[in-house]
Design an enzyme around this catalytic site. Sequence first.
Site, PDB file in Angstrom:
ATOM      1  CE  LYS A 124      57.728  -3.916   5.694  1.00  0.00           C
ATOM      2  NZ  LYS A 124      58.762  -2.938   6.118  1.00  0.00           N
ATOM      3  CG  ASP A 164      56.536  -1.673   8.477  1.00  0.00           C
ATOM      4  OD1 ASP A 164      57.595  -1.155   8.089  1.00  0.00           O
ATOM      5  OD2 ASP A 164      55.425  -1.251   8.076  1.00  0.00           O
TER       6      ASP A 164
HETATM    7  P1  NDP Z   1      53.744   2.232  14.166  1.00  0.00           P
HETATM    8  O1  NDP Z   1      52.666   1.242  13.978  1.00  0.00           O
HETATM    9  O2  NDP Z   1      54.519   2.236  15.432  1.00  0.00           O
HETATM   10  O3  NDP Z   1      53.179   3.707  13.954  1.00  0.00           O
HETATM   11  C1  NDP Z   1      52.550   4.060  12.776  1.00  0.00           C
HETATM   12  C2  NDP Z   1      52.057   5.504  12.893  1.00  0.00           C
HETATM   13  O4  NDP Z   1      51.582   5.908  11.616  1.00  0.00           O
HETATM   14  C3  NDP Z   1      50.911   5.659  13.854  1.00  0.00           C
HETATM   15  O5  NDP Z   1      50.941   6.939  14.419  1.00  0.00           O
HETATM   16  C4  NDP Z   1      49.702   5.487  12.940  1.00  0.00           C
HETATM   17  O6  NDP Z   1      48.518   6.077  13.414  1.00  0.00           O
HETATM   18  C5  NDP Z   1      50.181   6.199  11.706  1.00  0.00           C
HETATM   19  N1  NDP Z   1      49.491   5.650  10.523  1.00  0.00           N
HETATM   20  C6  NDP Z   1      49.530   4.375  10.092  1.00  0.00           C
HETATM   21  N2  NDP Z   1      48.753   4.215   9.003  1.00  0.00           N
HETATM   22  C7  NDP Z   1      48.232   5.428   8.767  1.00  0.00           C
HETATM   23  C8  NDP Z   1      47.355   5.925   7.782  1.00  0.00           C
HETATM   24  N3  NDP Z   1      46.874   5.131   6.819  1.00  0.00           N
HETATM   25  N4  NDP Z   1      47.040   7.249   7.829  1.00  0.00           N
HETATM   26  C9  NDP Z   1      47.545   8.059   8.789  1.00  0.00           C
HETATM   27  N5  NDP Z   1      48.373   7.629   9.761  1.00  0.00           N
HETATM   28  C10 NDP Z   1      48.716   6.350   9.735  1.00  0.00           C
HETATM   29  O7  NDP Z   1      54.724   2.038  12.901  1.00  0.00           O
HETATM   30  P2  NDP Z   1      56.214   2.541  12.715  1.00  0.00           P
HETATM   31  O8  NDP Z   1      56.433   3.812  13.420  1.00  0.00           O
HETATM   32  O9  NDP Z   1      57.107   1.393  12.974  1.00  0.00           O
HETATM   33  O10 NDP Z   1      56.245   2.791  11.139  1.00  0.00           O
HETATM   34  C11 NDP Z   1      55.965   4.057  10.557  1.00  0.00           C
HETATM   35  C12 NDP Z   1      56.538   4.093   9.163  1.00  0.00           C
HETATM   36  O11 NDP Z   1      57.965   3.917   9.206  1.00  0.00           O
HETATM   37  C13 NDP Z   1      56.033   3.018   8.199  1.00  0.00           C
HETATM   38  O12 NDP Z   1      55.941   3.567   6.907  1.00  0.00           O
HETATM   39  C14 NDP Z   1      57.135   1.978   8.216  1.00  0.00           C
HETATM   40  O13 NDP Z   1      57.161   1.236   7.017  1.00  0.00           O
HETATM   41  C15 NDP Z   1      58.355   2.868   8.331  1.00  0.00           C
HETATM   42  N6  NDP Z   1      59.545   2.232   8.859  1.00  0.00           N
HETATM   43  C16 NDP Z   1      59.527   1.610  10.066  1.00  0.00           C
HETATM   44  C17 NDP Z   1      60.677   1.040  10.561  1.00  0.00           C
HETATM   45  C18 NDP Z   1      60.734   0.452  11.913  1.00  0.00           C
HETATM   46  O14 NDP Z   1      61.824   0.066  12.331  1.00  0.00           O
HETATM   47  N7  NDP Z   1      59.654   0.367  12.664  1.00  0.00           N
HETATM   48  C19 NDP Z   1      61.925   1.036   9.789  1.00  0.00           C
HETATM   49  C20 NDP Z   1      61.845   1.814   8.571  1.00  0.00           C
HETATM   50  C21 NDP Z   1      60.689   2.337   8.136  1.00  0.00           C
HETATM   51  P3  NDP Z   1      47.349   5.116  13.976  1.00  0.00           P
HETATM   52  O15 NDP Z   1      47.877   4.570  15.254  1.00  0.00           O
HETATM   53  O16 NDP Z   1      46.181   6.014  14.126  1.00  0.00           O
HETATM   54  O17 NDP Z   1      47.126   4.061  12.932  1.00  0.00           O
HETATM   55  O1  2IT Z   2      60.913  -0.704   6.652  1.00  0.00           O
HETATM   56  C1  2IT Z   2      61.837  -1.143   7.344  1.00  0.00           C
HETATM   57  O2  2IT Z   2      63.025  -0.976   7.043  1.00  0.00           O
HETATM   58  C2  2IT Z   2      61.502  -1.890   8.559  1.00  0.00           C
HETATM   59  N1  2IT Z   2      60.317  -2.036   8.857  1.00  0.00           N
HETATM   60  C3  2IT Z   2      62.571  -2.475   9.408  1.00  0.00           C
HETATM   61  C4  2IT Z   2      62.874  -3.882   8.989  1.00  0.00           C
HETATM   62  C5  2IT Z   2      63.854  -4.632   9.848  1.00  0.00           C
HETATM   63  O3  2IT Z   2      64.156  -5.746   9.438  1.00  0.00           O
HETATM   64  O4  2IT Z   2      64.313  -4.137  10.878  1.00  0.00           O
END
Ligand code: NDP
Ligand code: 2IT
Length: 444
Positions: A124, A164
């Site tokens: 990461k 992420d």
């Molecule tokens: P984004 O940045 O697109 O969205 C994150 C969301 O979570 C926003 O709504 C944000 O609100 C909220 N958030 C972030 N930090 C906090 C916090 N400390 N408290 C409350 N709300 C929070 O990220 P993703 O949707 O890509 O990622 C979301 C989760 O999914 C993460 O845990 C990531 O590791 C996981 N993930 C993502 C993948 C991907 O492909 N993108 C793959 C697998 C897992 P705000 O805008 O107000 O900060």
């Molecule tokens: O937490 C996760 O699995 C991701 N943020 C996606 C990573 C990736 O390489 O697509």
Amino acid sequence: MVIEEVIERVIQRDPGQKEFHQAVREVLESVEPVIKKHPEYVKAKILDRVVEPERQIIFRVPWVDDNGDVQMNRGMRIEFNSAIGPYKCGLRFHPSVYEGIIKFLGFEQIFKNALTGLPMGGGKGGSDFDPKGKSDNEVMRFCQSFMTELYRHIGPNTDVPAGDIGVGGREIGYLYGQYKKITNRFESVLTGKGINWGGSLVRPEATGYGTVYFCEEMLKTKGESMSGKTVTISGSGNVAQYAAEKAMQMGAKVVTLSDSGGTIHIPDGLTKEGWDFVMDLKNVKRGRINECAEKFPCEYYPGERPWRFECDVALPSATQNEVDADDAKKLLDNGCIAVAEGANMLSTPEAADLFVQNGILFGPGKAANAGGVATSGLEMCQNHVGMAWSFEEVDKHLHNIMVNIHKTSLAASEKYGAPGNYIVGANCAGFVKIADSMLDLGVV
Ligand code: NDP
Ligand code: 2IT
């Protein structure tokens, strides 16, 4: 016991990294039945080796803001384990980022990637840079500076970053542009790329869709389905957006979304028009979720999380440790039958224990949200053969992968004496693949 000793050593070596300690404890404690069956893992010190990253890179990221002032952030990339493939994982830009968070995410990623069945190692990266409130030009200058160091450590067969929290299509574009300029190579070094320049269809949707596909598989084991279910979702970013879309397509009613400011409750369920509004609000205008209350019928609850609202299914999709024991009790009291984690390590250990003890379906992040990285793997695959598959084709692969992860995790939960416990199942299945590969590769 060996496991407790390894955890103690991790805590002593890096005392301040509490999220990393939590992830190590969660994985190692649940693989105890594997360790008992495989003394050769202990002899080869697999546990001590798997908790130590192969390489950690920490670097300075200076950049100039729109006022002409110099700013400075810290960047990092933790290359955790390459036993089964090049490091493959996301980058997180958020002010909370420090080694403890990136190491927890990188450690989880090792086993998540193993579960996908694709040849991808774990790691990461990220920065304490906060894209919120920055202009596009500031984000671009930051990304260019970040890549000016990172480029020397990554490569299509070495380490392939993606998005992420805080890193979406815009950031991947600026990062890729700088990589290409410095190296003069157009290659599969990042995933989540734009569709015109090497990206894969379905990658934006993949994590959210995959979480819902996984949840549907869990529900099937109880003769249930997503259709007709009331669903709470946290977050309103990439994962939450597409979890909501797929849940709606499968006939469920999505009643909450949130951001770090608070939660909206939509008693009648999110509509297609409401979803379109959220997509524009979050991805184009970069606004706050409370603005929905001015556009469609919903109530905004500042500072609250979605877990006290009644639901059959919860899809937490924001950030780590967002469901604690109190939240878990509320979900259970309200009759929730399934929780699938769209985000990483979303439930605290106490919350996860409560779900398991009460026998509800609980899909931990490393199984439930693996669809994102799996589709990144499919993007790399298309890049390597110089082809672009159709939406239907990629979606079919994604669906198959999620069905297989469910099957593998369930089978491992039975094999290791905890039938239906997807935490044990996912951790044991992922761990055995990594441990066996590390044995094959010798002491390196
Ligand atoms: P984004 O940045 O697109 O969205 C994150 C969301 O979570 C926003 O709504 C944000 O609100 C909220 N958030 C972030 N930090 C906090 C916090 N400390 N408290 C409350 N709300 C929070 O990220 P993703 O949707 O890509 O990622 C979301 C989760 O999914 C993460 O845990 C990531 O590791 C996981 N993930 C993502 C993948 C991907 O492909 N993108 C793959 C697998 C897992 P705000 O805008 O107000 O900060
Ligand atoms: O937490 C996760 O699995 C991701 N943020 C996606 C990573 C990736 O390489 O697509």
